[in-house]
Design an enzyme around this catalytic site. Structure first.
Site, PDB file in Angstrom:
ATOM      1  N   VAL A  21      86.159  41.465  19.710  1.00  0.00           N
ATOM      2  CA  VAL A  21      87.708  41.346  19.435  1.00  0.00           C
ATOM      3  C   VAL A  21      87.982  42.665  19.202  1.00  0.00           C
ATOM      4  CG1 VAL A  21      89.197  40.775  17.372  1.00  0.00           C
ATOM      5  CG2 VAL A  21      87.645  39.199  18.312  1.00  0.00           C
ATOM      6  N   VAL A  22      87.518  43.621  18.159  1.00  0.00           N
ATOM      7  CA  VAL A  22      87.838  45.071  17.858  1.00  0.00           C
ATOM      8  C   VAL A  22      88.023  45.565  19.102  1.00  0.00           C
ATOM      9  CG1 VAL A  22      87.014  47.002  16.778  1.00  0.00           C
ATOM     10  CG2 VAL A  22      86.783  45.066  15.713  1.00  0.00           C
ATOM     11  N   GLY A 100      83.426  28.208  11.566  1.00  0.00           N
ATOM     12  CA  GLY A 100      83.378  26.660  11.670  1.00  0.00           C
ATOM     13  C   GLY A 100      84.518  25.731  11.202  1.00  0.00           C
ATOM     14  N   ASP A 126      76.483  24.365  13.795  1.00  0.00           N
ATOM     15  CA  ASP A 126      76.572  22.786  14.095  1.00  0.00           C
ATOM     16  C   ASP A 126      77.133  22.336  15.538  1.00  0.00           C
ATOM     17  OD1 ASP A 126      75.725  23.128  11.393  1.00  0.00           O
ATOM     18  OD2 ASP A 126      77.741  22.709  10.752  1.00  0.00           O
ATOM     19  N   MET A 168      69.121  21.554  10.451  1.00  0.00           N
ATOM     20  CA  MET A 168      70.653  21.617   9.879  1.00  0.00           C
ATOM     21  C   MET A 168      71.647  21.151  10.740  1.00  0.00           C
ATOM     22  SD  MET A 168      71.300  24.967   7.784  1.00  0.00           S
ATOM     23  CE  MET A 168      71.131  25.106   6.064  1.00  0.00           C
ATOM     24  N   VAL A 249      66.870  29.407   7.939  1.00  0.00           N
ATOM     25  CA  VAL A 249      66.499  30.155   9.056  1.00  0.00           C
ATOM     26  C   VAL A 249      67.042  29.996  10.383  1.00  0.00           C
ATOM     27  CG1 VAL A 249      64.105  30.648   8.306  1.00  0.00           C
ATOM     28  CG2 VAL A 249      64.656  28.406   9.639  1.00  0.00           C
TER      29      VAL A 249
END
Ligand code: F6P
Length: 317
Positions: A21-22, A100, A126, A168, A249
């Site tokens: 982006v930068v 997210g 996710d 997760m 992790v």
């Protein structure tokens, strides 16, 4: 647009997206401010100037150099107005939000309620952003979990043991399904499907009779707790079990090549979309093509295709 600001959440690949982006904005002569600690930094006007040099050497670093938070204050309209004041005071013409569902919901609020030009970049392990095939961070999370699973398999095989491993993914079974298939696991429990512990236990007992003594079941955190599943399996089979909860992790670590490349593409595309005047949208990948999806749609529940992977795991066991 002369000046834009960037807000980040953390997962592997976020720094690579920030760098993109930068540097893409700098190439167009646009100044970039980094917002510290997520939406809290917007409320507190905690910003730092980011030039090309400021994002050197971060492409391979996990987390976010801007730090982040789950801002409770930003949920209230008064604090949202304070954040908007910062945007106006600092003469920020547009915002890029890398994160997210929570971050993109905040982005949608700023765009739809306060008419701030905002473009989102989906970044979460996710992979649950609706209308987006791949979010930044998911591939790294799968590979981190896979590395752990390969090690667990060594012990499971040597000791002829049953392992239940929790991964997760919030309410999405994406990580669990991929990891289960890639690691050759025997079973998987995900939010998208009903599960039957009696059946899983019967399979273990039948396997045991046939001489298959080690077993790894993956559990998605959004569906069940590994500890409960393991104790139930022990109760139903009389066999010893061990659990591993992989936890955070999976969110950290150096991004995979896939995530770095995705981050570079998303970052560059987000800048061009914002500069073209598009707002209240999120960049997306579909069939390897860059496109956009409205933020209103992106934050809806995503239905992942679970059946094919699930069936394959059962067949290949
Ligand atoms: O959304 C990313 C994620 O890592 C989920 O997989 C998990 O449920 C959650 O965040 C954990 O949140 P926290 O870091 O706030 O405990």
């Amino acid at each position: 647009m002369k000046k834009i600001a960037v807000i980040t959440r953390d997962c592997a690949g976020v720094n690579a997206a920030l760098r993109s982006v930068v540097r893409s904005a700098s190439a167009k002569g646009v100044e970039v401010l980094g917002v510290m600690r997520g939406y809290d930094g917007l409320i507190d006007a905690d910003l730092m100037s980011l030039d090309r040099r400021a994002v050197s050497g971060i492409i391979n670093r996990g987390g976010t150099i801007l730090k982040t938070s789950r801002s409770l204050r930003f949920k209230s309209a008064n604090w949202q107005k304070q954040a908007v004041m910062t945007i106006r005071d600092q003469r920020i013409d547009g915002l890029i939000v890398i994160g997210g569902n929570g971050s993109l919901t905040g982005a949608h609020i700023l765009a739809s309620r306060y008419s701030i030009p905002v473009v989102g970049i989906p970044a979460t392990i996710d992979n649950d952003v609706n209308g987006v095939t791949m979010t930044i961070g998911a591939d790294t999370a799968i590979n981190v979990a896979l590395d752990a699973l390969d090690k667990i398999r060594d012990t499971a095989t040597s000791l002829e043991r049953i392992f239940v491993v929790e991964v997760m993914g919030r309410n999405c079974g994406y990580i669990a399904l991929r990891v289960a298939l890639a690691a050759g696991c025997e079973d998987v429990i995900i939010p998208e499907r009903k599960f039957n512990l009696k059946k899983i236990s019967e399979n273990i007992v039948e396997g045991n009779i046939r001489g298959k003594r080690s077993w790894i079941t993956i559990v998605a955190e959004g569906k069940a707790k590994a500890s409960k599943v393991a104790s139930e399996i022990t109760r139903l089979t009389g066999l010893e079990t061990r659990i591993v909860v992989l936890g955070h992790v999976q969110r950290g670590g150096s991004p995979t090549a896939f995530d770095r490349i995705l981050a570079a593409r998303y970052g560059h595309f987000a800048v061009s979309v914002l500069l073209k005047g598009k707002t209240d949208c999120c960049v997306a990948l579909r069939n390897d093509q860059l496109t956009t999806v409205s933020l209103a749609k992106a934050i809806q529940k995503k239905d992942i295709e679970a059946s094919e992977y699930y069936r394959l795991i059962q067949i290949l066991t």
